[in-house]
Motif scaffolding. Sequence first.
Motif, PDB file in Angstrom:
ATOM      1  N   ASN A   1      -2.181   4.002  -3.444  1.00 10.65           N
ATOM      2  CA  ASN A   1      -2.279   2.922  -4.421  1.00 10.65           C
ATOM      3  C   ASN A   1      -2.168   1.593  -3.678  1.00 10.65           C
ATOM      4  O   ASN A   1      -1.194   1.344  -2.970  1.00 10.65           O
ATOM      5  CB  ASN A   1      -1.166   3.032  -5.464  1.00 10.65           C
ATOM      6  N   VAL A   2      -3.182   0.742  -3.811  1.00 12.25           N
ATOM      7  CA  VAL A   2      -3.211  -0.574  -3.173  1.00 12.25           C
ATOM      8  C   VAL A   2      -2.972  -1.637  -4.232  1.00 12.25           C
ATOM      9  O   VAL A   2      -3.659  -1.661  -5.259  1.00 12.25           O
ATOM     10  CB  VAL A   2      -4.560  -0.835  -2.474  1.00 12.25           C
ATOM     11  N   ASP A   3      -1.999  -2.499  -3.990  1.00  9.72           N
ATOM     12  CA  ASP A   3      -1.682  -3.587  -4.923  1.00  9.72           C
ATOM     13  C   ASP A   3      -1.406  -4.843  -4.106  1.00  9.72           C
ATOM     14  O   ASP A   3      -0.294  -5.048  -3.612  1.00  9.72           O
ATOM     15  CB  ASP A   3      -0.470  -3.217  -5.783  1.00  9.72           C
ATOM     16  N   LEU A   4      -2.435  -5.667  -3.924  1.00 10.10           N
ATOM     17  CA  LEU A   4      -2.330  -6.877  -3.124  1.00 10.10           C
ATOM     18  C   LEU A   4      -2.720  -8.097  -3.948  1.00 10.10           C
ATOM     19  O   LEU A   4      -3.548  -7.997  -4.866  1.00 10.10           O
ATOM     20  CB  LEU A   4      -3.247  -6.804  -1.898  1.00 10.10           C
TER      21      LEU A   4
ATOM     22  N   VAL B   1       0.876  -1.166   0.000  1.00  8.89           N
ATOM     23  CA  VAL B   1       0.000   0.000   0.000  1.00  8.89           C
ATOM     24  C   VAL B   1       0.916   1.219   0.000  1.00  8.89           C
ATOM     25  O   VAL B   1       1.703   1.411   0.928  1.00  8.89           O
ATOM     26  CB  VAL B   1      -0.926   0.027   1.228  1.00  8.89           C
ATOM     27  N   ASP B   2       0.849   2.039  -1.041  1.00  8.25           N
ATOM     28  CA  ASP B   2       1.704   3.215  -1.176  1.00  8.25           C
ATOM     29  C   ASP B   2       0.874   4.482  -0.983  1.00  8.25           C
ATOM     30  O   ASP B   2      -0.248   4.586  -1.495  1.00  8.25           O
ATOM     31  CB  ASP B   2       2.356   3.264  -2.562  1.00  8.25           C
ATOM     32  N   VAL B   3       1.425   5.438  -0.241  1.00  9.83           N
ATOM     33  CA  VAL B   3       0.782   6.740  -0.047  1.00  9.83           C
ATOM     34  C   VAL B   3       1.799   7.813  -0.407  1.00  9.83           C
ATOM     35  O   VAL B   3       2.857   7.918   0.222  1.00  9.83           O
ATOM     36  CB  VAL B   3       0.304   6.932   1.400  1.00  9.83           C
ATOM     37  N   ASP B   4       1.492   8.622  -1.426  1.00  6.74           N
ATOM     38  CA  ASP B   4       2.393   9.686  -1.865  1.00  6.74           C
ATOM     39  C   ASP B   4       2.269  10.916  -0.967  1.00  6.74           C
ATOM     40  O   ASP B   4       1.354  11.014  -0.139  1.00  6.74           O
ATOM     41  CB  ASP B   4       2.094  10.082  -3.315  1.00  6.74           C
TER      42      ASP B   4
ATOM     43  N   ARG C   1      -6.510  -0.823  -5.968  1.00  5.95           N
ATOM     44  CA  ARG C   1      -7.320   0.332  -5.619  1.00  5.95           C
ATOM     45  C   ARG C   1      -6.450   1.596  -5.703  1.00  5.95           C
ATOM     46  O   ARG C   1      -5.285   1.583  -5.354  1.00  5.95           O
ATOM     47  CB  ARG C   1      -7.888   0.216  -4.207  1.00  5.95           C
ATOM     48  N   LYS C   2      -7.065   2.689  -6.138  1.00  7.00           N
ATOM     49  CA  LYS C   2      -6.406   3.993  -6.153  1.00  7.00           C
ATOM     50  C   LYS C   2      -7.360   5.030  -5.627  1.00  7.00           C
ATOM     51  O   LYS C   2      -8.585   4.900  -5.733  1.00  7.00           O
ATOM     52  CB  LYS C   2      -5.948   4.365  -7.572  1.00  7.00           C
TER      53      LYS C   2
END
Length: 249
Positions: free
Chosen positions: A209-212, A200-203, A244-245
């Motif tokens: 951006n969720v990529d699981l 899970v990335d948070v800028d 998810r974004k």
Amino acid sequence: MKRKHLVAAGTIAFLLTFIAQAPAGALYAWLAPKAAKVELFGVDGTLLHGSVAGIGVQGRPAWQELHWTLHPLGLLTARVLADFETSTPAVVRGRVSLAPWGTSLGDVRASGSARTLFSAVGQGFLPIEGQVSADLQSLRLKDGKAASVEGVINVEGLSWTLAKDPIVLGNFRGTATTDAGKITLKIESISGPIDASGNVDVDADQAYNVDLKIKVKPGSPPMVQNLVQSLGAPDAQGFYHVLRKGKLT
């Protein structure tokens, strides 16, 4: 030491002692902004050793109690530096630094109900439960939002609570790091009926951006299989992908 230096040192010592022993409740009533997003209730003690009976965020209860111990010498660097701890509704302890350029926390240890901790940060609507333990080396806030995080979060007995009976999903770990303003939470399953991994990335602008990828282990309960299958179609290796974004508010 020159006389003027002695006078300066004595004056600073007097001011620090006076500030530290000042009644916290009276100062809060005098200095607190009328339209602050965060409200403190039942402020007691002094600035050196004090407590609050409750904390509200934007008009809603967020926490029940908190105790602090101030480090007066931090005032010499234009910071409010204090150790804090609380045991209700969850156990949390650490050190906080408040300064004009931002807020940071260090050596944070927390444990308690997942729902309780998520509710405290405004995410109480999530239909999950479990026991959370966190060990955060650092957490820096900007405008009330996380700007950088370093540490590990473990969740044991994670359950999905929308079903008639909670569906136990297992134990998971999240490792948070920050690079060039982007927070990355690496998620991995430790044990249980689900094999899960991803990020899970948070800028810096709070875009996430969720990529699981998730896969049910052989022999898992039918309720777990049905829940995972609701995510869509699996790939060739049997993994279901959660993509998810969005933007945090």
